[in-house]
Design a protein around this motif. Structure first.
Motif, short mmCIF file in Angstrom:
data_model
loop_
_atom_site.label_atom_id
_atom_site.label_comp_id
_atom_site.label_asym_id
_atom_site.label_seq_id
_atom_site.Cartn_x
_atom_site.Cartn_y
_atom_site.Cartn_z
N ASP A 20 1.14 -1.11 7.00
CA ASP A 20 0.71 -0.82 5.64
C ASP A 20 -0.30 -1.89 5.25
OD1 ASP A 20 1.00 1.07 3.70
OD2 ASP A 20 2.96 0.38 3.00
N VAL A 22 -3.52 -3.17 2.55
CA VAL A 22 -4.19 -3.02 1.26
C VAL A 22 -5.69 -3.11 1.50
CG1 VAL A 22 -4.50 -3.99 -1.04
CG2 VAL A 22 -2.23 -4.01 0.02
N GLN A 68 -8.15 -1.71 -5.53
CA GLN A 68 -7.37 -1.71 -4.30
C GLN A 68 -6.62 -0.40 -4.12
OE1 GLN A 68 -4.84 -5.19 -4.92
NE2 GLN A 68 -6.18 -6.37 -3.58
N ASN A 70 -3.62 1.36 -1.01
CA ASN A 70 -2.82 1.16 0.21
C ASN A 70 -3.25 2.16 1.27
OD1 ASN A 70 -1.17 -0.90 -0.83
ND2 ASN A 70 0.02 0.62 -1.93
#
Length: 87
Positions: A20, A22, A68, A70
């Motif tokens: 994961d 960002v 931002q 994910n």
């Protein structure tokens, strides 16, 4: 407004598949007036460009702002891409 990217970076420079991550896009407004826009995030496969997310952004004149999102890394060899739209 005159919007341009000054940076597009993942939080992990060399991620593994399944990580994961960002993604951070920094946008500069080289114009004098404030601008609202959308940042469209993508990853690029050998045969297609796949959307990741769309995030709104507001940037004052002669200033920068960051947005931002994910991203779940599907394949660590795929490149990242972004576009500024609807400004």
């Amino acid at each position: 407004p005159n919007l341009l990217f000054t940076q597009l970076l993942p939080s992990v420079i060399c991620p593994n598949d399944g990580d994961d991550v960002v993604l951070t896009a920094t946008v500069r407004n080289a114009g004098d007036l404030a601008a609202d826009a959308e940042v469209h995030f993508f990853y690029i496969t050998p045969t297609d460009t796949i959307p990741v997310d769309v995030r709104p952004i507001s940037v004052a004149g002669r200033q920068s702002a960051s947005v931002q999102t994910n991203w779940l890394v599907v394949n660590k060899t795929f490149g990242l891409y972004a576009e500024i739209r609807n400004s």
